[in-house]
Design an enzyme around this catalytic site. Structure first.
Site, PDB file in Angstrom:
ATOM      1  N   CYS A 602       1.017  -0.943   0.075  1.00  0.00           N
ATOM      2  CA  CYS A 602      -0.155  -0.325  -0.181  1.00  0.00           C
ATOM      3  C   CYS A 602       0.417   0.915  -0.319  1.00  0.00           C
ATOM      4  O   CYS A 602       1.551   1.577  -0.985  1.00  0.00           O
ATOM      5  CB  CYS A 602      -1.161  -0.351   1.494  1.00  0.00           C
ATOM      6  SG  CYS A 602      -2.850   1.329   0.550  1.00  0.00           S
ATOM      7  N   HIS A 714      -3.469  -5.502   0.905  1.00  0.00           N
ATOM      8  CA  HIS A 714      -2.651  -5.763   2.221  1.00  0.00           C
ATOM      9  C   HIS A 714      -4.073  -6.985   3.022  1.00  0.00           C
ATOM     10  O   HIS A 714      -4.970  -7.735   1.705  1.00  0.00           O
ATOM     11  CB  HIS A 714      -4.293  -4.764   3.648  1.00  0.00           C
ATOM     12  CG  HIS A 714      -3.638  -3.525   3.373  1.00  0.00           C
ATOM     13  ND1 HIS A 714      -2.491  -3.236   4.143  1.00  0.00           N
ATOM     14  CD2 HIS A 714      -4.164  -2.261   3.088  1.00  0.00           C
ATOM     15  CE1 HIS A 714      -2.631  -1.837   3.666  1.00  0.00           C
ATOM     16  NE2 HIS A 714      -3.329  -1.532   3.776  1.00  0.00           N
TER      17      HIS A 714
END
Length: 773
Positions: A602, A714
């Site tokens: 991310c 994630h």
């Protein structure tokens, strides 16, 4: 002689019709009434002649009923179960006197909706009460006002019905002002809508706050007197005449418990709740809440977690794409249900020392300073109430987690996360203290001493958490605490081993120190995670840390990069800020010079690129920052955040990273940026599903040599197949033995529940939850 029944149908539910009312409707050839009332009893009047009309048509309905009766039919003229039936009967008798051959008029009273509302609330109507209609069209408002003034002065419990009508929209406001002239703002008030029938809603609030809640023509408002109080179960009780006999029926006058919040409950739902609060942050509230959730779920109850306001950089995504605190997603898993934004209606993600991104009901509403957020809190708390109401209505028990310490006296005025929430829910609380940090008895006694008396009353038990050693050594201290505070200690919970529940935020990360050593003997894979200043979702690496041959280190300086087999740059709440943080710590050039494999998740993926732009200042005041330049990508921050639960499949470059990986990937996305790939990188994976919708969206990037890759996904290492294939590539490079994908282990929530049941007084704990053992 023809017959006209004037029938009171009661609150409106068929189960609460009187026997006589049922007989009258059965005998009738024709039924006349207000359409809304007739709709409530439709099954009982099917096949009969029906004459219905709207509001304020009483005279026309009455004449129609008399005409039908005069024609020889048996007629039922339907009214409510309250005073309205007697007004209708009086009107019928008056108009019948004008007829040459009036029918026999029989009045069949119904169950009073006022009494039904009192039954739903608990028992607020005992001896002295006044029932006042606020929309009696034949009564001047000044006369209604005089009745209200007299009832208020006489300290009656006052029941108000028909509180709003066309042309008199201020009636309920005026009635409240009259009552406030003689009784305090914290006087309990109950609002019941659709009493004892489908769609019932029950609200317990105060006279000062009653107008914060919807009140319409289907609502009954019962305003308590000086003896009325709210008990721990949320019942509104007026024990006048019984205090002397019982010795302790409730608070004395002037000591009424305050309950300024909404607690709407369906009639079939007990609405039980319990709150877990702490003496400080990171005392174990989140994990204990998850354990209690699983304990109750294992007893066959429908359980849901709730945390009104969460300040955390570890977040999760619901199936609908809303963002909530990671802890509530974990607790939802303990309950065996999907996470929902109602479980954490307010999420604060700190973006600086004095400001946070504010997420309400799963969506970003903006970045706010502390001052701005304090001003916003009343509006935020309304969303908290709404969310709790929905959870309470749908579940048998709601297990509520508090935030930080409940004794922060400088913060209590603005509290929407601790005992104000217990007050709203009408529940008791369990206080958790951490013995591992020392001074546990001072924590407990000091915390309770700093609470106001009504707040202390909510604390029903104490749990001493994270103990190591012989618990019998604590006996003198426990006896002292119980004698000093009057609050029982429910148990001493030892530190648990053999299983792990994800922790909430980086407060727990601080306590681990720089390294967490993998289990088992022999040489290990050394994996470093850069400890960013705004690190988020570090639970991404729990699965790596649990591997027997992995040593995971949180990297804070350039010297810690030596000897690493893998370097990970994790997610960040403020990517551009953390790029400058890397420069300040000397890590920026050290990462560029690192020659081993590098992964970015991310925000870490964004940092690996050439440039990060934030033209709208959505994350910080830094509009542009140079990236590490290890991937040929650039990122632009957008104003709208992408939040999805996602499925993905590896592309060829992804298989270069994790050879022989099997199965699709699952995870979640939480990011503000859009990343654009240059010609010298290839996409890592393809998202195939986002928030339940089929998509085809490229994700991530891989360098040409496969050494560096980044992804927005994630939880990627929670995928056992990917994790095994990825780590085996590292193991081969280091000459270590490959390992198969880890087999499914025993449910950690069941292990946690068993651990807690072994060390807590379950009878007392369940009693606090309102559950019989």
């Amino acid at each position: 002689m023809s017959k006209l029944y004037v029938v009171g149908i009661g609150p409106g539910d068929l189960d609460h019709m009187t026997f006589q009312a049922n007989e009258a409707l059965d005998a009738a050839d024709a039924v006349v009434g207000y359409k809304t009332y007739l709709d409530l009893i439709a099954p009982l009047i099917a096949g009969k002649e029906i004459v219905s009309s709207g509001m304020m048509k009483e005279v026309e309905r009455c004449r129609e009923a008399l005409d039908l009766a005069a024609s020889g039919k048996t007629v039922a003229l339907v009214s409510s179960g309250d005073a309205g039936i007697y007004g209708m009967a009086g009107l019928a008798l008056e108009l019948a006197a004008e007829l040459a051959a009036p029918p026999e008029i029989v009045v069949v009273p119904g169950v009073s909706a006022v009494q039904a509302a009192a039954a739903v609330l608990g028992a607020p109507l005992m001896h002295d009460f006044a029932v006042i209609s606020l929309s009696d069209l034949l009564t001047p408002w000044d006369l209604i006002e005089r009745r209200l003034v007299a009832a208020a002065a006489a300290d009656f419990v006052v029941a108000l019905y028909n509180p709003r009508s066309k042309g008199r929209v201020q009636q309920i406001e005026e009635a409240r002002q009259i009552l406030l002239s003689t009784r305090p703002a914290d006087t309990p008030v109950g609002i019941v809508r659709n009493a004892l029938r489908e769609g019932e809603e029950r609200t317990v609030t105060t006279l000062g706050r009653m107008l914060d809640h919807p009140i319409d023509m289907f609502s009954l408002v019962i305003v308590g007197n000086s003896a009325t109080f709210v008990d721990p179960a949320g019942r509104m009780v007026t024990p006048r005449g019984y205090r002397a006999a019982s010795g302790d029926a409730g608070p004395e006058k002037g000591e009424r418990k305050k309950l300024e919040a909404v607690t709407p409950l369906p009639v079939l739902n007990s609405g039980k709740a319990v709150m877990v609060v702490g003496t400080a942050s990171d005392v174990g509230k989140s994990v204990l809440t998850a354990g209690i959730c699983r304990i109750l779920r294992n007893r066959g109850l429908r359980v849901a977690p709730f945390k009104s306001q969460n300040m955390a950089l570890n977040s999760a995504v619901t199936p609908e794409g809303g963002e909530i605190g990671r802890a509530q997603a974990v607790q939802a898993a303990a309950c065996g249900i999907p996470p929902h934004t109602d479980m954490n209606p307010i999420l604060l993600k700190p973006s600086s020392d004095t400001g946070s991104q504010v997420i309400v009901a799963g969506e970003v509403v903006g970045n706010m300073s502390v001052r701005d957020y304090h001003a916003y809190k009343p509006k935020a708390f309304e969303r908290v109430r709404e969310s709790f109401d929905r959870l309470s209505a749908a579940h048998d028990v709601v297990v509520i987690e508090g935030a930080g310490s409940i004794a922060e006296i400088n913060l209590k005025a603005h509290d929407i996360a601790n005992l104000k929430v217990a007050e709203m829910a009408g529940c008791r609380a369990i206080l958790v203290a951490d013995i591992d940090r020392g001074g546990v008895f001072a924590q407990i006694v000091g915390t309770l001493e700093l609470l106001e008396p009504p707040e202390r009353e909510r604390i029903a038990g104490i749990v001493i958490n994270k103990f190591r050693g012989d618990a019998s050594l604590l006996t003198p201290g426990i006896e002292f605490v119980e004698k000093r505070t009057g609050v029982p200690v429910l148990g001493v919970v030892p530190c648990f081993s053999g299983f792990r529940i994800p922790e909430e935020d980086s407060v727990a990360l601080e306590k681990r120190g720089p390294a967490s050593v993998g289990r088992g003997p022999g040489e290990k894979l050394n994996i470093g995670v850069v400890k960013l200043s705004r690190i988020s979702n570090y639970t991404d690496f729990d699965a790596l840390e649990a591997e027997p041959d992995v040593r995971l280190t949180y990297v804070e300086g350039a010297d810690q990069l030596r000897g690493l087999d893998l370097l990970i740059i994790p997610g960040s709440k403020a990517t551009t800020t953390d790029l400058y943080f890397l420069m300040e710590r000397g890590l920026f050039e050290a990462i560029r010079a690192f020659r081993g494999p590098i992964v970015g998740i991310c925000g870490g993926y964004q940092m690996l690129g050439k440039r990060v732009s934030d033209p709208h200042a959505v994350e910080s005041g830094i509009r542009e920052a140079e990236g590490l330049g290890l991937l040929d990508v650039v990122t632009v921050m957008l104003e709208k955040k992408a939040t999805h639960q996602a499925r993905a499949e590896l592309l060829p470059a992804g298989y270069q990273v994790a050879p022989r990986c099997r199965g699709e990937l699952e995870g979640y996305e939480i990011h503000m940026g859009e990343t654009i790939l240059g010609p010298s990188v290839r996409p890592f994976a393809r998202a195939t599903e986002r928030s339940g919708r089929t998509v085809e969206v490229l994700d991530g990037a891989v360098s040409c040599d496969g050494r560096v890759f980044g992804t927005y996904l994630h939880g990627i290492f929670d995928n056992a197949g990917f994790r095994s294939a990825f780590l085996n590539k590292l193991r081969r490079a280091k000459g270590l033995e490959e390992r198969p994908a880890a087999e499914a282990q025993e449910d950690p929530f069941d292990l946690l529940a068993a651990h807690l049941e072994k060390h807590l007084d379950m009878e007392r704990l369940l009693a606090v939850c309102g559950i019989a053992r």
